[in-house]
Design an enzyme around this catalytic site. Structure first.
Site, PDB file in Angstrom:
ATOM      1  N   CYS A  59      58.373  42.480  26.337  1.00 51.75           N
ATOM      2  CA  CYS A  59      58.432  41.374  26.472  1.00 51.75           C
ATOM      3  C   CYS A  59      59.937  40.957  25.415  1.00 51.75           C
ATOM      4  O   CYS A  59      60.333  40.335  25.448  1.00 51.75           O
ATOM      5  CB  CYS A  59      57.624  40.429  25.164  1.00 51.75           C
ATOM      6  SG  CYS A  59      57.213  40.550  23.836  1.00 51.75           S
ATOM      7  N   CYS A  94      39.467  73.283  30.879  1.00 50.49           N
ATOM      8  CA  CYS A  94      38.856  74.807  30.274  1.00 50.49           C
ATOM      9  C   CYS A  94      37.428  74.236  28.941  1.00 50.49           C
ATOM     10  O   CYS A  94      36.470  75.193  28.527  1.00 50.49           O
ATOM     11  CB  CYS A  94      39.723  75.960  29.279  1.00 50.49           C
ATOM     12  SG  CYS A  94      41.068  75.280  28.276  1.00 50.49           S
ATOM     13  N   GLY A 123      30.930  38.935  32.535  1.00 51.72           N
ATOM     14  CA  GLY A 123      30.300  37.937  31.533  1.00 51.72           C
ATOM     15  C   GLY A 123      31.501  36.617  30.389  1.00 51.72           C
ATOM     16  O   GLY A 123      30.430  35.916  30.564  1.00 51.72           O
ATOM     17  N   ILE A 180      43.519  41.685  41.095  1.00 55.22           N
ATOM     18  CA  ILE A 180      44.985  40.402  40.941  1.00 55.22           C
ATOM     19  C   ILE A 180      46.027  40.721  39.989  1.00 55.22           C
ATOM     20  O   ILE A 180      47.123  40.523  41.055  1.00 55.22           O
ATOM     21  CB  ILE A 180      44.588  39.591  39.211  1.00 55.22           C
ATOM     22  CG1 ILE A 180      46.309  38.960  38.646  1.00 55.22           C
ATOM     23  CG2 ILE A 180      44.623  41.092  38.197  1.00 55.22           C
ATOM     24  CD1 ILE A 180      45.729  37.144  39.631  1.00 55.22           C
ATOM     25  N   LEU A 225      22.902  40.796  35.747  1.00 56.47           N
ATOM     26  CA  LEU A 225      21.827  39.341  36.177  1.00 56.47           C
ATOM     27  C   LEU A 225      21.224  39.268  33.887  1.00 56.47           C
ATOM     28  O   LEU A 225      21.014  37.991  34.053  1.00 56.47           O
ATOM     29  CB  LEU A 225      20.261  39.721  36.742  1.00 56.47           C
ATOM     30  CG  LEU A 225      21.427  40.580  38.242  1.00 56.47           C
ATOM     31  CD1 LEU A 225      19.510  40.290  39.157  1.00 56.47           C
ATOM     32  CD2 LEU A 225      22.181  38.915  38.643  1.00 56.47           C
ATOM     33  N   GLY A 266      33.850  35.063  31.669  1.00 55.21           N
ATOM     34  CA  GLY A 266      33.974  34.348  33.109  1.00 55.21           C
ATOM     35  C   GLY A 266      32.978  33.653  33.641  1.00 55.21           C
ATOM     36  O   GLY A 266      33.433  32.073  33.216  1.00 55.21           O
TER      37      GLY A 266
END
Length: 650
Positions: free
Chosen positions: A449, A174, A28, A97, A58, A30
Site C-alpha cells: 500500500c 534430508c 465457521g 475469489i 458440521l 462466514g
C-alpha cells in the site's frame, strides 16, 4: 428525537437495506456472519467460497447439515439463510475469489467487503483488490478462544500486509528422510509414505535414506558419488515403492520390513533402512543414533505393552506393538480399498478417512520410536498431519458479531470510531476479554500500500530460474496472481508475461541469461490486482543452505535483521519433544497480527515507539500459530503455553 427502525436509526437502517456487501468465505465465521447480516437488516449480500461441505464442518458451521456434505458451502449457506429471512437478496458463488472474473470492477460494486477466510494467499489478494477499488475491508480471524477483527481502508489504516508475517515452515528433504528430530518430521514422512504406496507418486516425496545428503559426506565429492552409486553398481534394477508393494500383494509385514525400494533386494522400513542410515556415521556425531525395529522382536513384547493416557481412545498413546498392529490393520484395509477401485487406482490421503489416518498414525509413531522421540496419540497426529487447530463455535459467533458492529460504524459515517478488536482467552488485568485498539496508520515502507511499492531481493542470478522468480518469489512470497515482469534495462525486455504462450521459453533459463546482475531492477505488474512492485536484485553466492532467496529486511518491515524473526519462529520447531503442545501444528503455519494488551483501549501501535515491540504478539493466520513465538509485554506474566494458543483462521 431520531426515528428508529427496530434498534437502529432510520437513516442507518435505510443504508443497510440499500448497501451491497461481499462476504468472502462461508465457513465457521462466514456462517455466523451471514446470519448476523440478514438479522441486522442487510438485504443485498453476495457470498463466495470455493470449498464444499465436509463432515468435520458440521459441529460448528450451523447452516450445514449431514445431507449437505459434498455440496457448495456458499450455495447451501444462501439456501439456509433464505429459509429464515426470505426477503434477503443473496447471490452465492462456488468459486475462488482469486478468479480473474472477480476483478477491480467487481469489487467496486460493493460498499463493504468482509473477509471470513482461512488462508493467507486469499487474504492478501482480497486486501489488494479492496485497496485498488478503494472499498473498506473488514478482516477477521479466530483460533480456539482467540479472535480478532480489524478495519482496513486505503490511505487511512494499515493494510493486511503492512506488517511482515513469518513464512510458512518447510522442512529439507534430508531432514525428513535422514535426521528427523521432531514428531512433525515423522508425520510428514508417513504422509509421503502413504502416497508412495497407495497414492500418486511424487519424486519430491521420497522416503528412503537420502544418500546425497551433504551433511553425511566427509567431503562434497562423497555426496555426489553416493548420489549416483546406486545406478552404477552392478545390474541393480530400480523399482518404485508402489511396484514392489504390488508385487507382494501389499503384505503388511513385508511393508513393515521394507520401503526404500532402491532395488529388488531393498532395505527394510524400520530395520535395514535404519541400519543403512547408521553407516552414514557423520550424521550421528552430535545426534542420538536411531534404533532399528524388527517385526519379530515387536511381536515378542506381548503383555509388556502399555497404553499411555486415559479417556478417549484417540487421545491414548499406544506402545510399539500397538502401533505395529495398527499399521498391519490399516494396510489391509487400504489394500481392500485399492482392490475395489480396480487396476491402476490411487488413493488420496484424507484426515477424515479412518484407515488413511490410522496408517499415518502408526507409521509416524514407529518412526518416532526409532529416533527416540515420545510417541503421539492419534488425536495429536491428526492435528499436525491435517493442520487442524480446534475451532470453537462461540468464538466464531463473537467475532462475526464484532464484524457487523464495525460495519455499522462505517455505514453510519463514524469511521473514526472503528477499532481493531481482540478477543482473548482470559480476561486481562482489567478483566476485559474484548480489547479495542486504535487503528494503525499505513506503513510507509509496505510493499503493497505504499505510494511506490519497492522491495530488495537477495538471490543468486546464476542459479535462480525465471520459473522460480515467478512462482516462489512473486506469487508465493509477494502474493501476485498473474505477474508480468519487465527488466529495467533501457530496452523494456519482457521477462515474464501473464499471457499464455508468450514467455514460457524463458522459464528454465537463469536470470543471468537475460543480463540480470547485482543492482538490476525489475518491474512486476499484476493487472488483476492493479498492483505494481519494483524489485531490486542483489546477487549473492553466500545464501544459507536450502535458501533460494532472501527479502532484505524481511519486507515490508526493514528494521529487524533477517535472523531475528527466524530465531523466534524456530523456538517451537526446535523444542524438545516433551515441550511441544499436544495439538501443535508445526508443519505449516501462517500468521495473523493480534495485539494482546491490558487496557480498555490502546493507542495506535505506531505511537508506542519501543514499547510497541513488547506489547505486540503475533496472532497466527490459519489454521496455525505458535504460542512460544508470541511476544509479550515486559510487565506481563507469561501466558500458559496452551493448545488453544495455536491460531487457525476459520
Amino acid at each position: 428525537m431520531a426515528e428508529l427502525v427496530g434498534p437502529l436509526r432510520k437513516q442507518l437502517a435505510d443504508s443497510l437495506s440499500s448497501c451491497r456487501v461481499l462476504v468472502v468465505g462461508a465457513g465457521g465465521i462466514g456462517c455466523e456472519l451471514l446470519k448476523n447480516l440478514v438479522l441486522t437488516g442487510f438485504k443485498n449480500i453476495e457470498v463466495i467460497d470455493l470449498d464444499t461441505i465436509d463432515v468435520s464442518n458440521l459441529n460448528r458451521q450451523f447452516l450445514f447439515q449431514k445431507k449437505h456434505v459434498g455440496k457448495s458451502k456458499a450455495q447451501v449457506a444462501k439456501e439456509s439463510v433464505l429459509r429464515f429471512c426470505p426477503s434477503a437478496n443473496i447471490t452465492a458463488y462456488h468459486d475462488s475469489i482469486m478468479n480473474p472474473d472477480y476483478n477491480v470492477e467487481f469489487f467496486r460494486n460493493f460498499q463493504l467487503v468482509m473477509n471470513a477466510l482461512d488462508n493467507r494467499a486469499a487474504r492478501n489478494h482480497v486486501n489488494r483488490m479492496c485497496l485498488a477499488a478503494d472499498i473498506p475491508l473488514i478482516e477477521s480471524g479466530t483460533a480456539g478462544y482467540l479472535g480478532q477483527v480489524t478495519v482496513i481502508k486505503k490511505g487511512q489504516t494499515e493494510c493486511y500486509e503492512c506488517q511482515p508475517k513469518p513464512t510458512q515452515k518447510t522442512f529439507p528433504g534430508c531432514t525428513i528422510r535422514n535426521t528427523p528430530s521432531e514428531p512433525i518430521h515423522c508425520i510428514v514422512w508417513a504422509k509421503y509414505l502413504f502416497n508412495q504406496l497407495f497414492g500418486e507418486e511424487d519424486a519430491d516425496q521420497e522416503v528412503s535414506p537420502d544418500t546425497a545428503d551433504p551433511e553425511a559426506a566427509w567431503n562434497p565429492a562423497d555426496a555426489a558419488a553416493r548420489a549416483t552409486a546406486s545406478d552404477q553398481d552392478g545390474d541393480i534394477k530400480r523399482v518404485s515403492t508402489k511396484e514392489w508393494a504390488r508385487s507382494t500383494g501389499y503384505d503388511p509385514i513385508k511393508l513393515f520390513n521394507k520401503v526404500s525400494a532402491l532395488s529388488q533386494t531393498s532395505p527394510y522400513l524400520f530395520k535395514d533402512d535404519i541400519m543403512y542410515l547408521l553407516t552414514m556415521d557423520k550424521l550421528w556425531k552430535k545426534r542420538k543414533a536411531p534404533l532399528p525395529l524388527e517385526w519379530e522382536e515387536i511381536n515378542q513384547l506381548g503383555s509388556q505393552e502399555q497404553v499411555i493416557g486415559s479417556g478417549l481412545k484417540d487421545q491414548q498413546v499406544l506402545g510399539v506393538q500397538g502401533y505395529a498392529q495398527l499399521f498391519q490393520h490399516s494396510v489391509e484395509t487400504l489394500r481392500s480399498q485399492l482392490k475395489e477401485k480396480g487396476d491402476g487406482a490411487e488413493l488420496v490421503w484424507d484426515k477424515d478417512d479412518p484407515p488413511a489416518m490410522d496408517f499415518v498414525t502408526a507409521a509416524s509413531n514407529l518412526r518416532m520410536n526409532v529416533f527416540s522421540m515420545n510417541m503421539k496419540s492419534r488425536f495429536d497426529v491428526k492435528s499436525m498431519a491435517g493442520n487442524i487447530i480446534p475451532a470453537i463455535a462461540t468464538t466464531n459467533a463473537v467475532i462475526a458479531g464484532l464484524i457487523v458492529l464495525e460495519a455499522l460504524k462505517i455505514l453510519n459515517s463514524d469511521f473514526e470510531q472503528c477499532r481493531t478488536i481482540f478477543l482473548n482467552k482470559q480476561p486481562n488485568p482489567r478483566k476485559k476479554l474484548l480489547v479495542p485498539c486504535a487503528l494503525d496508520p499505513p506503513n510507509a515502507s509496505c510493499y503493497v500500500c505504499a505510494s511506490k511499492p519497492e522491495v530488495t531481493v537477495k538471490l543468486n542470478v546464476h542459479k535462480t530460474m525465471v520459473q522460480a522468480l515467478q512462482d516462489k518469489i512473486l506469487k508465493e512470497k509477494f502474493g501476485m496472481v498473474a505477474p508480468d515482469v519487465q527488466i529495467e534495462d533501457g530496452k523494456g525486455t519482457i521477462l515474464i508475461s501473464s499471457e499464455e504462450g508468450e514467455t514460457e521459453a524463458n522459464n528454465n533459463k537463469f536470470l543471468s541469461d537475460f543480463g540480470i546482475r547485482n543492482g538490476s531492477r525489475l518491474q512486476a505488474d499484476d493487472f488483476l490486482q492493479d498492483y505494481t512492485l519494483l524489485v531490486n536484485v542483489i546477487h549473492s553466492e553466500e545464501l544459507e543452505k536450502d535458501v533460494e532467496f532472501e527479502v532484505v529486511g524481511d519486507a515490508p518491515d526493514k528494521a529487524p535483521a533477517p535472523s531475528a524473526p527466524e530465531e523466534g519462529k524456530n523456538i517451537a520447531n526446535g523444542n524438545k519433544d516433551s515441550a511441544q503442545p499436544s495439538t501443535s501444528s508445526k508443519a505449516a503455519v501462517e500468521d495473523d497480527d493480534v495485539l494482546l494488551v491490558d487496557s480498555d483501549e490502546e493507542p495506535s501501535s505506531s505511537t508506542m515507539d519501543t514499547e510497541s515491540s513488547n506489547r505486540k504478539r503475533k496472532h497466527h493466520d490459519a489454521e496455525t500459530d505458535d504460542a512460544s513465538s508470541k511476544r509479550k509485554r515486559l510487565d506481563q506474566q507469561p501466558a500458559d503455553d496452551d493448545d488453544e494458543d495455536i491460531i487457525a483462521l476459520d
